[in-house]
Design a protein around this motif. Structure first.
Motif, PDB file in Angstrom:
ATOM      1  N   ALA A 339     -36.729 -26.539   1.368  1.00 34.93           N
ATOM      2  CA  ALA A 339     -35.436 -26.801   1.999  1.00 34.93           C
ATOM      3  C   ALA A 339     -34.700 -27.779   1.213  1.00 34.93           C
ATOM      4  O   ALA A 339     -33.359 -27.981   1.094  1.00 34.93           O
ATOM      5  CB  ALA A 339     -35.761 -27.461   3.332  1.00 34.93           C
ATOM      6  N   ARG A 340     -35.398 -29.047   0.655  1.00 35.08           N
ATOM      7  CA  ARG A 340     -35.034 -30.052  -0.024  1.00 35.08           C
ATOM      8  C   ARG A 340     -34.157 -29.370  -1.435  1.00 35.08           C
ATOM      9  O   ARG A 340     -33.195 -29.786  -1.713  1.00 35.08           O
ATOM     10  CB  ARG A 340     -36.102 -31.118  -0.495  1.00 35.08           C
ATOM     11  N   ILE A 341     -35.240 -28.677  -2.179  1.00 32.94           N
ATOM     12  CA  ILE A 341     -34.373 -27.905  -3.308  1.00 32.94           C
ATOM     13  C   ILE A 341     -33.319 -27.270  -3.324  1.00 32.94           C
ATOM     14  O   ILE A 341     -32.260 -27.285  -3.895  1.00 32.94           O
ATOM     15  CB  ILE A 341     -35.572 -27.290  -4.212  1.00 32.94           C
ATOM     16  N   LEU A 342     -33.411 -26.310  -2.135  1.00 33.92           N
ATOM     17  CA  LEU A 342     -32.192 -25.457  -1.899  1.00 33.92           C
ATOM     18  C   LEU A 342     -30.842 -26.211  -1.304  1.00 33.92           C
ATOM     19  O   LEU A 342     -29.932 -25.905  -1.543  1.00 33.92           O
ATOM     20  CB  LEU A 342     -32.803 -24.145  -0.954  1.00 33.92           C
ATOM     21  N   LYS A 343     -31.091 -27.280  -0.509  1.00 34.45           N
ATOM     22  CA  LYS A 343     -30.000 -27.954  -0.428  1.00 34.45           C
ATOM     23  C   LYS A 343     -29.338 -28.517  -1.499  1.00 34.45           C
ATOM     24  O   LYS A 343     -28.156 -28.649  -1.682  1.00 34.45           O
ATOM     25  CB  LYS A 343     -30.386 -29.066   0.648  1.00 34.45           C
ATOM     26  N   LYS A 344     -30.380 -29.071  -2.420  1.00 31.32           N
ATOM     27  CA  LYS A 344     -29.648 -29.695  -3.831  1.00 31.32           C
ATOM     28  C   LYS A 344     -28.775 -28.416  -4.401  1.00 31.32           C
ATOM     29  O   LYS A 344     -27.634 -28.784  -5.008  1.00 31.32           O
ATOM     30  CB  LYS A 344     -30.578 -30.056  -4.708  1.00 31.32           C
ATOM     31  N   GLN A 345     -29.215 -27.458  -4.476  1.00 36.50           N
ATOM     32  CA  GLN A 345     -28.361 -26.203  -5.120  1.00 36.50           C
ATOM     33  C   GLN A 345     -27.177 -25.906  -4.309  1.00 36.50           C
ATOM     34  O   GLN A 345     -25.997 -25.649  -5.029  1.00 36.50           O
ATOM     35  CB  GLN A 345     -29.486 -24.872  -5.088  1.00 36.50           C
ATOM     36  N   HIS A 346     -27.258 -25.977  -2.961  1.00 39.32           N
ATOM     37  CA  HIS A 346     -26.061 -25.473  -2.255  1.00 39.32           C
ATOM     38  C   HIS A 346     -25.008 -26.567  -2.328  1.00 39.32           C
ATOM     39  O   HIS A 346     -23.941 -26.282  -2.232  1.00 39.32           O
ATOM     40  CB  HIS A 346     -26.725 -25.557  -0.706  1.00 39.32           C
ATOM     41  N   GLN A 347     -25.411 -27.856  -2.575  1.00 41.03           N
ATOM     42  CA  GLN A 347     -24.543 -28.744  -2.944  1.00 41.03           C
ATOM     43  C   GLN A 347     -23.615 -28.514  -3.825  1.00 41.03           C
ATOM     44  O   GLN A 347     -22.294 -28.989  -4.062  1.00 41.03           O
ATOM     45  CB  GLN A 347     -24.979 -30.344  -2.881  1.00 41.03           C
ATOM     46  N   ASP A 348     -24.506 -27.887  -5.167  1.00 38.83           N
ATOM     47  CA  ASP A 348     -23.756 -27.708  -6.464  1.00 38.83           C
ATOM     48  C   ASP A 348     -22.791 -26.507  -6.206  1.00 38.83           C
ATOM     49  O   ASP A 348     -21.818 -26.480  -6.747  1.00 38.83           O
ATOM     50  CB  ASP A 348     -24.722 -27.586  -7.513  1.00 38.83           C
ATOM     51  N   LYS A 349     -23.347 -25.541  -5.709  1.00 29.97           N
ATOM     52  CA  LYS A 349     -22.555 -24.322  -5.576  1.00 29.97           C
ATOM     53  C   LYS A 349     -23.080 -23.501  -4.246  1.00 29.97           C
ATOM     54  O   LYS A 349     -24.238 -23.046  -4.261  1.00 29.97           O
ATOM     55  CB  LYS A 349     -23.152 -23.345  -6.899  1.00 29.97           C
ATOM     56  N   PRO A 350     -22.445 -23.686  -3.203  1.00 31.09           N
ATOM     57  CA  PRO A 350     -22.848 -23.210  -2.008  1.00 31.09           C
ATOM     58  C   PRO A 350     -23.263 -21.718  -1.817  1.00 31.09           C
ATOM     59  O   PRO A 350     -22.476 -20.933  -2.565  1.00 31.09           O
ATOM     60  CB  PRO A 350     -21.423 -23.619  -1.074  1.00 31.09           C
ATOM     61  N   PHE A 351     -24.061 -21.515  -1.288  1.00 28.87           N
ATOM     62  CA  PHE A 351     -24.631 -20.070  -0.966  1.00 28.87           C
ATOM     63  C   PHE A 351     -23.689 -19.438   0.101  1.00 28.87           C
ATOM     64  O   PHE A 351     -23.364 -19.935   0.950  1.00 28.87           O
ATOM     65  CB  PHE A 351     -26.115 -20.249  -0.282  1.00 28.87           C
ATOM     66  N   GLU A 352     -23.720 -18.187  -0.260  1.00 26.49           N
ATOM     67  CA  GLU A 352     -22.708 -17.437   0.439  1.00 26.49           C
ATOM     68  C   GLU A 352     -23.455 -16.993   2.072  1.00 26.49           C
ATOM     69  O   GLU A 352     -22.845 -17.038   3.071  1.00 26.49           O
ATOM     70  CB  GLU A 352     -22.282 -16.032  -0.014  1.00 26.49           C
ATOM     71  N   ARG A 353     -24.788 -16.827   1.992  1.00 26.76           N
ATOM     72  CA  ARG A 353     -25.529 -16.376   3.136  1.00 26.76           C
ATOM     73  C   ARG A 353     -26.429 -17.709   3.553  1.00 26.76           C
ATOM     74  O   ARG A 353     -26.447 -18.908   2.826  1.00 26.76           O
ATOM     75  CB  ARG A 353     -26.548 -15.413   2.774  1.00 26.76           C
ATOM     76  N   SER A 354     -26.555 -17.662   4.960  1.00 25.69           N
ATOM     77  CA  SER A 354     -27.272 -18.920   5.490  1.00 25.69           C
ATOM     78  C   SER A 354     -28.938 -18.730   5.098  1.00 25.69           C
ATOM     79  O   SER A 354     -29.194 -17.572   4.906  1.00 25.69           O
ATOM     80  CB  SER A 354     -27.274 -18.767   6.799  1.00 25.69           C
ATOM     81  N   ILE A 355     -29.452 -19.827   5.248  1.00 26.83           N
ATOM     82  CA  ILE A 355     -31.161 -19.733   5.033  1.00 26.83           C
ATOM     83  C   ILE A 355     -31.373 -20.587   6.137  1.00 26.83           C
ATOM     84  O   ILE A 355     -30.975 -21.572   6.650  1.00 26.83           O
ATOM     85  CB  ILE A 355     -31.335 -20.535   3.657  1.00 26.83           C
ATOM     86  N   LEU A 356     -32.518 -20.027   6.979  1.00 31.29           N
ATOM     87  CA  LEU A 356     -33.160 -20.416   7.952  1.00 31.29           C
ATOM     88  C   LEU A 356     -34.618 -21.192   7.622  1.00 31.29           C
ATOM     89  O   LEU A 356     -35.241 -20.218   6.957  1.00 31.29           O
ATOM     90  CB  LEU A 356     -33.313 -19.621   9.033  1.00 31.29           C
ATOM     91  N   PHE A 357     -34.892 -22.209   7.953  1.00 33.61           N
ATOM     92  CA  PHE A 357     -36.459 -22.694   7.574  1.00 33.61           C
ATOM     93  C   PHE A 357     -37.032 -22.711   9.063  1.00 33.61           C
ATOM     94  O   PHE A 357     -36.562 -23.725   9.892  1.00 33.61           O
ATOM     95  CB  PHE A 357     -36.408 -23.936   6.755  1.00 33.61           C
ATOM     96  N   VAL A 358     -37.959 -21.985   9.065  1.00 35.79           N
ATOM     97  CA  VAL A 358     -38.449 -21.925  10.536  1.00 35.79           C
ATOM     98  C   VAL A 358     -40.143 -22.135  10.608  1.00 35.79           C
ATOM     99  O   VAL A 358     -40.822 -21.472   9.677  1.00 35.79           O
ATOM    100  CB  VAL A 358     -38.182 -20.397  11.311  1.00 35.79           C
TER     101      VAL A 358
END
Length: 525
Positions: A339-358
């Motif tokens: 989640a930490r790594i993907l949040k970093k990526q999302h800040q630079d270039k937002p993902f079109e789809r959502s990601i759930l961490f469960v």
């Protein structure tokens, strides 16, 4: 011990490499905390649960994620905590079998006392009713109200004949969960599954630790009356004594059970058992964190791991804490780091789809948290693109392969091959397909609802001692000497696949004809 294994840029994202690196310091710390004695084995409905779910929610908040349950991180999982009397005795003729040592028995019915009184015993081979394999062990026998004895696994494993079921690879018909489900459909009152280490894939000690003490279940409107009244196992040596008392040869019966022409065999013996269960109604929790997408925010990729283990058990020599460091503090820690790594990526270039961490509750007692989530009350399954589930990671050095569970199941396997190749790794099929691991973790709850899924699990392939001496035992403890090389690899791989799916328009499909595929086609119409 910080690491810098860099992930290849995926899809449309281009992120500085330092933001994509896996921090093994983070992962070590998360595992150390989650598997500490303070968390007391992370048992659902205990103080260990409260500590665990609050720790997870706090970590997701630090990362910048939001709760996916009306802004909160906790999805309530109403269930019952069922604790069978450990002193029960199974009486069959002149034989008496002791709970734990010789057999286990439990129920998912909300019923404080279930009596087996002079219940006729029938041996029904593998207890399989599979029309597609022209196989019905229940043909021409009425087991209503009776006690059935069944063999674990399926005939393909016993014969190693690829033309029989799927040979060495276990089908769902070989899983103990199926045995109970089918026996309930047939009207049986009790099932005793014969334990043998090879076809079960684990020693009796695992059966004993997993099926004694408190267990948990979801509750339906009829207090689970449709569930099998008594779900049990019987030890191999006890089974041989039982068959001898019936004037039968166990080895000969096993051979007969390998034939589709097999006929169920009444033992002309009766079973007597009083199963007393203490019942507590309570509410556990899944933890659900959201990284919201942009243009297609209502399409979700799910990254998951179960947070629970077996808690603390009281024994004659004092309390024993089952810390579950590998199973599954590693997977739980990994979801935070992913989640930490993907949040970093999302800040630079937002993902079109959502990601759930469960992080699911009560996996160890029957995939309960994931079963509730997969019902689709929070997120409909038709909106779930795919699921990547982690259940025990390689805490030792990096390897040149990644494991694939199941064969030719879905197009998610193609994503696995592609991502592994970027790491110069190859995909190796499950070395123990007879264990049926595809049916034994939370992703299976989603597969049954049609969601294509991958399982990431490494419990014994790099540490041969793990299954024998640590799996589901108190010895599964954290070590600060772990290199976490394998953890690093798989976190990077999961990030790669997840980020690609979060930016493309693909809906991975099931390959083989199956109930999973039929269910997905219903959702995708």
């Amino acid at each position: 011990m910080a690491s810098a294994l860099f992930i290849s840029a995926c899809g449309k994202n281009t992120v500085p490499q330092h933001e994509q690196s896996v921090s093994l310091d983070n992962v070590h710390q998360h595992i150390k905390v989650l598997a500490s004695d303070k968390f007391a084995g992370r048992g659902p409905l205990t103080e260990g649960e409260s500590l665990t779910i609050n720790y997870l929610a706090d970590e997701y908040k630090k990362i910048g994620l939001v709760g996916a349950v009306d802004g909160e991180f906790f999805q309530p999982v109403p269930m019952a905590k069922l604790t069978p009397n450990p002193d029960m005795v199974l009486k069959i003729g002149k034989l008496e079998f002791q709970a734990g040592k010789d057999f286990t028995a439990r129920t998912e019915q909300i019923n404080q006392t279930i009596d087996l009184v002079e219940s006729d015993i029938v041996f029904v081979g593998y207890g399989i009713n599979a029309p597609e394999y022209q196989w019905n062990d229940y043909q021409d026998i009425d087991v209503t109200g009776k006690t059935v004895i069944v063999l674990v696994n399926d005939p393909g494993f016993a014969t190693q004949d690829d033309a029989l079921f799927t040979g060495n690879a276990m089908t769902y018909y070989g899983r103990w969960t199926y045995k109970y489900e089918e026996a309930a459909r047939q009207g049986a009152k009790a099932v005793l599954i014969v334990h043998e280490t090879a076809p079960a894939a684990y020693p009796w000690g695992v059966v004993e630790s997993s099926n004694t003490g408190s267990k948990y279940t979801l509750i339906d409107e009829e207090n689970n009356r449709s569930k099998l009244p008594i779900m049990g196992w019987i030890q191999y040596e006890a089974t041989k004594k039982l068959m001898t008392a019936a004037g039968l040869d166990y080895a000969d019966l096993k051979k007969q059970a390998l034939m589709p022409s097999f006929k169920a065999t009444p033992l002309n013996l009766t079973a007597n058992l009083q199963l007393k269960t203490s019942i507590e109604h309570a509410e556990s929790n899944n933890v659900v964190a959201l990284l919201e997408g942009t243009s297609r925010a209502d399409e979700y990729i799910v990254v998951s791991a179960h947070w629970d283990h077996f808690g603390t058990k009281q024994t004659a020599t004092g309390p024993k804490i089952y810390n579950g460091a590998v199973d599954n503090a590693t997977g739980t820690a990994a979801t935070i780091e992913i989640a930490r790594i993907l949040k970093k990526q999302h800040q630079d270039k937002p993902f079109e789809r959502s990601i759930l961490f469960v992080n699911f509750t009560a996996e160890e007692t029957g995939l309960i948290g994931s079963e509730l989530f997969a019902r689709g009350d929070l997120i409909p399954t038709k909106n779930m693109v795919a699921l990547l589930n982690i259940d025990g990671m390689n805490v030792l050095d990096a390897v040149d392969y990644t494991l694939q569970y199941g064969k030719d199941m879905s197009e998610m396997e193609d994503y696995l091959v592609k991502a592994a190749a970027k790491q110069q790794r190859h995909v190796k099929l499950d070395p123990r397909p007879q264990n049926g691991l595809f049916f034994r973790s939370d992703h299976f709850s989603f597969a049954k609802q049609g969601v294509p899924s991958l399982l990431f699990m490494s419990l014994g392939d790099t540490d041969p001692d793990y299954i024998t001496h640590k799996y589901h035992k108190e010895q599964d403890d954290y070590s600060n000497t772990w290199s976490l090389g394998g953890v690093e690899q798989d976190i990077s791989l999961i990030v790669d696949i997840t980020s690609e799916l979060a930016t493309n328009e693909d809906w991975p499909k099931w390959k083989a004809e199956s109930d999973f595929k039929k269910r997905r086609l219903q959702d995708r119409k």
